[in-house]
Design a protein around this motif. Structure first.
Motif, PDB file in Angstrom:
ATOM      1  N   GLY A  42       0.774  -1.225   0.000  1.00 11.58           N
ATOM      2  CA  GLY A  42       0.000   0.000   0.000  1.00 11.58           C
ATOM      3  C   GLY A  42       0.813   1.286   0.000  1.00 11.58           C
ATOM      4  O   GLY A  42       0.246   2.373   0.130  1.00 11.58           O
ATOM      5  N   ARG A  43       2.117   1.171  -0.131  1.00 14.90           N
ATOM      6  CA  ARG A  43       2.973   2.352  -0.097  1.00 14.90           C
ATOM      7  C   ARG A  43       3.833   2.429  -1.349  1.00 14.90           C
ATOM      8  O   ARG A  43       3.949   1.460  -2.100  1.00 14.90           O
ATOM      9  N   GLY A  44       4.416   3.592  -1.568  1.00 17.65           N
ATOM     10  CA  GLY A  44       5.284   3.772  -2.718  1.00 17.65           C
ATOM     11  C   GLY A  44       6.664   3.185  -2.485  1.00 17.65           C
ATOM     12  O   GLY A  44       7.037   2.832  -1.372  1.00 17.65           O
ATOM     13  N   ARG A  45       7.405   3.087  -3.559  1.00 20.13           N
ATOM     14  CA  ARG A  45       8.765   2.552  -3.461  1.00 20.13           C
ATOM     15  C   ARG A  45       9.686   3.631  -2.903  1.00 20.13           C
ATOM     16  O   ARG A  45       9.664   4.778  -3.367  1.00 20.13           O
ATOM     17  N   GLU A  46      10.495   3.255  -1.929  1.00 18.95           N
ATOM     18  CA  GLU A  46      11.411   4.222  -1.318  1.00 18.95           C
ATOM     19  C   GLU A  46      12.844   3.721  -1.402  1.00 18.95           C
ATOM     20  O   GLU A  46      13.113   2.526  -1.271  1.00 18.95           O
ATOM     21  N   GLY A  47      13.743   4.668  -1.630  1.00 20.01           N
ATOM     22  CA  GLY A  47      15.150   4.321  -1.718  1.00 20.01           C
ATOM     23  C   GLY A  47      15.769   4.160  -0.348  1.00 20.01           C
ATOM     24  O   GLY A  47      15.394   4.838   0.606  1.00 20.01           O
ATOM     25  N   ILE A  48      16.729   3.246  -0.265  1.00 21.17           N
ATOM     26  CA  ILE A  48      17.449   2.995   0.982  1.00 21.17           C
ATOM     27  C   ILE A  48      18.903   3.422   0.858  1.00 21.17           C
ATOM     28  O   ILE A  48      19.405   4.192   1.675  1.00 21.17           O
ATOM     29  N   ALA A  49      19.573   2.934  -0.159  1.00 19.46           N
ATOM     30  CA  ALA A  49      20.997   3.211  -0.328  1.00 19.46           C
ATOM     31  C   ALA A  49      21.408   2.881  -1.752  1.00 19.46           C
ATOM     32  O   ALA A  49      20.742   2.095  -2.432  1.00 19.46           O
ATOM     33  N   CYS A  50      22.494   3.469  -2.183  1.00 20.18           N
ATOM     34  CA  CYS A  50      23.055   3.131  -3.487  1.00 20.18           C
ATOM     35  C   CYS A  50      24.574   3.196  -3.424  1.00 20.18           C
ATOM     36  O   CYS A  50      25.148   3.717  -2.460  1.00 20.18           O
ATOM     37  N   ILE A  51      25.199   2.643  -4.450  1.00 20.96           N
ATOM     38  CA  ILE A  51      26.658   2.632  -4.555  1.00 20.96           C
ATOM     39  C   ILE A  51      27.083   3.538  -5.705  1.00 20.96           C
ATOM     40  O   ILE A  51      26.549   3.424  -6.819  1.00 20.96           O
ATOM     41  N   ASN A  52      28.020   4.414  -5.415  1.00 31.52           N
ATOM     42  CA  ASN A  52      28.588   5.273  -6.446  1.00 31.52           C
ATOM     43  C   ASN A  52      29.557   4.441  -7.279  1.00 31.52           C
ATOM     44  O   ASN A  52      30.517   3.891  -6.746  1.00 31.52           O
TER      45      ASN A  52
ATOM     46  N   GLN B  95      22.873  -5.194   3.874  1.00 32.11           N
ATOM     47  CA  GLN B  95      22.709  -5.808   5.183  1.00 32.11           C
ATOM     48  C   GLN B  95      21.746  -4.961   6.003  1.00 32.11           C
ATOM     49  O   GLN B  95      21.888  -3.735   6.050  1.00 32.11           O
ATOM     50  N   ILE B  96      20.806  -5.609   6.635  1.00 33.99           N
ATOM     51  CA  ILE B  96      19.866  -4.916   7.512  1.00 33.99           C
ATOM     52  C   ILE B  96      20.083  -5.464   8.913  1.00 33.99           C
ATOM     53  O   ILE B  96      19.905  -6.657   9.158  1.00 33.99           O
ATOM     54  N   LYS B  97      20.449  -4.590   9.809  1.00 30.89           N
ATOM     55  CA  LYS B  97      20.701  -5.000  11.185  1.00 30.89           C
ATOM     56  C   LYS B  97      19.490  -4.668  12.057  1.00 30.89           C
ATOM     57  O   LYS B  97      18.773  -3.708  11.807  1.00 30.89           O
ATOM     58  N   ASN B  98      19.308  -5.495  13.083  1.00 35.73           N
ATOM     59  CA  ASN B  98      18.241  -5.221  14.061  1.00 35.73           C
ATOM     60  C   ASN B  98      16.909  -4.938  13.360  1.00 35.73           C
ATOM     61  O   ASN B  98      16.310  -3.878  13.521  1.00 35.73           O
ATOM     62  N   VAL B  99      16.470  -5.893  12.558  1.00 33.83           N
ATOM     63  CA  VAL B  99      15.267  -5.677  11.762  1.00 33.83           C
ATOM     64  C   VAL B  99      14.066  -5.400  12.653  1.00 33.83           C
ATOM     65  O   VAL B  99      13.974  -5.876  13.797  1.00 33.83           O
TER      66      VAL B  99
ATOM     67  N   ILE C 167      23.498  -1.385   5.593  1.00 29.02           N
ATOM     68  CA  ILE C 167      24.855  -1.284   5.066  1.00 29.02           C
ATOM     69  C   ILE C 167      24.867  -1.850   3.661  1.00 29.02           C
ATOM     70  O   ILE C 167      24.513  -3.007   3.446  1.00 29.02           O
ATOM     71  N   ILE C 168      25.270  -1.014   2.702  1.00 30.90           N
ATOM     72  CA  ILE C 168      25.345  -1.457   1.316  1.00 30.90           C
ATOM     73  C   ILE C 168      26.807  -1.666   0.955  1.00 30.90           C
ATOM     74  O   ILE C 168      27.677  -0.914   1.387  1.00 30.90           O
ATOM     75  N   SER C 169      27.070  -2.696   0.168  1.00 32.21           N
ATOM     76  CA  SER C 169      28.445  -2.982  -0.222  1.00 32.21           C
ATOM     77  C   SER C 169      28.456  -3.579  -1.622  1.00 32.21           C
ATOM     78  O   SER C 169      27.448  -4.100  -2.095  1.00 32.21           O
ATOM     79  N   ARG C 170      29.611  -3.503  -2.245  1.00 29.73           N
ATOM     80  CA  ARG C 170      29.757  -3.973  -3.622  1.00 29.73           C
ATOM     81  C   ARG C 170      30.877  -5.000  -3.699  1.00 29.73           C
ATOM     82  O   ARG C 170      31.929  -4.822  -3.109  1.00 29.73           O
ATOM     83  N   ASP C 171      30.636  -6.065  -4.460  1.00 28.86           N
ATOM     84  CA  ASP C 171      31.667  -7.051  -4.773  1.00 28.86           C
ATOM     85  C   ASP C 171      31.763  -7.118  -6.288  1.00 28.86           C
ATOM     86  O   ASP C 171      30.967  -7.784  -6.946  1.00 28.86           O
ATOM     87  N   LYS C 172      32.748  -6.417  -6.854  1.00 31.70           N
ATOM     88  CA  LYS C 172      32.857  -6.343  -8.304  1.00 31.70           C
ATOM     89  C   LYS C 172      33.219  -7.688  -8.905  1.00 31.70           C
ATOM     90  O   LYS C 172      32.768  -8.018 -10.006  1.00 31.70           O
ATOM     91  N   ASP C 173      33.997  -8.473  -8.194  1.00 32.01           N
ATOM     92  CA  ASP C 173      34.387  -9.792  -8.715  1.00 32.01           C
ATOM     93  C   ASP C 173      33.173 -10.693  -8.892  1.00 32.01           C
ATOM     94  O   ASP C 173      33.115 -11.498  -9.830  1.00 32.01           O
ATOM     95  N   LYS C 174      32.213 -10.576  -7.983  1.00 34.77           N
ATOM     96  CA  LYS C 174      31.015 -11.405  -8.053  1.00 34.77           C
ATOM     97  C   LYS C 174      29.849 -10.686  -8.729  1.00 34.77           C
ATOM     98  O   LYS C 174      28.773 -11.256  -8.865  1.00 34.77           O
ATOM     99  N   SER C 175      30.073  -9.427  -9.111  1.00 32.18           N
ATOM    100  CA  SER C 175      29.016  -8.610  -9.735  1.00 32.18           C
ATOM    101  C   SER C 175      27.760  -8.578  -8.871  1.00 32.18           C
ATOM    102  O   SER C 175      26.637  -8.775  -9.355  1.00 32.18           O
TER     103      SER C 175
END
Length: 122
Positions: free
Chosen positions: A41-51, A81-85, A68-76
């Motif tokens: 019932g709600r719109g899509r909201e952004g959390i995080a992105c990678i530059n 990570q969401i802590k304390n959901v 916490i957002i992270s990137r692994d270029k080797d694994k594409s």
């Protein structure tokens, strides 16, 4: 171009969860990859992105350090990570890609994965 989100499921309040976005067909060096969520019932909201230029994270103001957002270029892959959901974290989580610029405005994202459901309940 393909993005595939995974890692959702049923979790209890206070637990941690790691979502993964697997990308193919384009380079992580050229696209902003963001994580979003959409509760019922709600719109899509952004959390995080990678530059893509330096792999640095960008968070919405209310992320409160639990995401916490992270990137692994080797694994594409881009992980979120969401802590304390919390119960209010219940939503379908999507990853998206765009090469316009830094930001979390959903209309700016041109490629989307199919979403993964996260349900927080005791």
């Amino acid at each position: 171009v393909q993005l595939q989100a995974s890692g959702g499921g049923l979790v209890q309040p206070g637990e941690s969860l790691r979502l993964s976005c697997s990308v193919s067909g384009f380079s992580l060096d050229h696209y902003y990859i963001g994580w979003f969520r959409q509760a019922a019932g709600r719109g899509r909201e952004g959390i995080a992105c990678i530059n893509p230029s330096d792999g640095s994270p960008y968070y919405r103001d209310s992320a409160n350090g639990r995401f916490i957002i992270s990137r692994d270029k080797d694994k594409s892959t881009i992980e979120l990570q969401i802590k304390n959901v919390r119960t209010e974290d219940t939503a379908v989580y999507y990853c998206g890609a765009q090469n316009y610029g830094l930001g979390l405005n959903p209309p700016a994202y041109i490629y989307w994965g199919q979403g993964t459901q996260v349900t927080v309940s005791s």
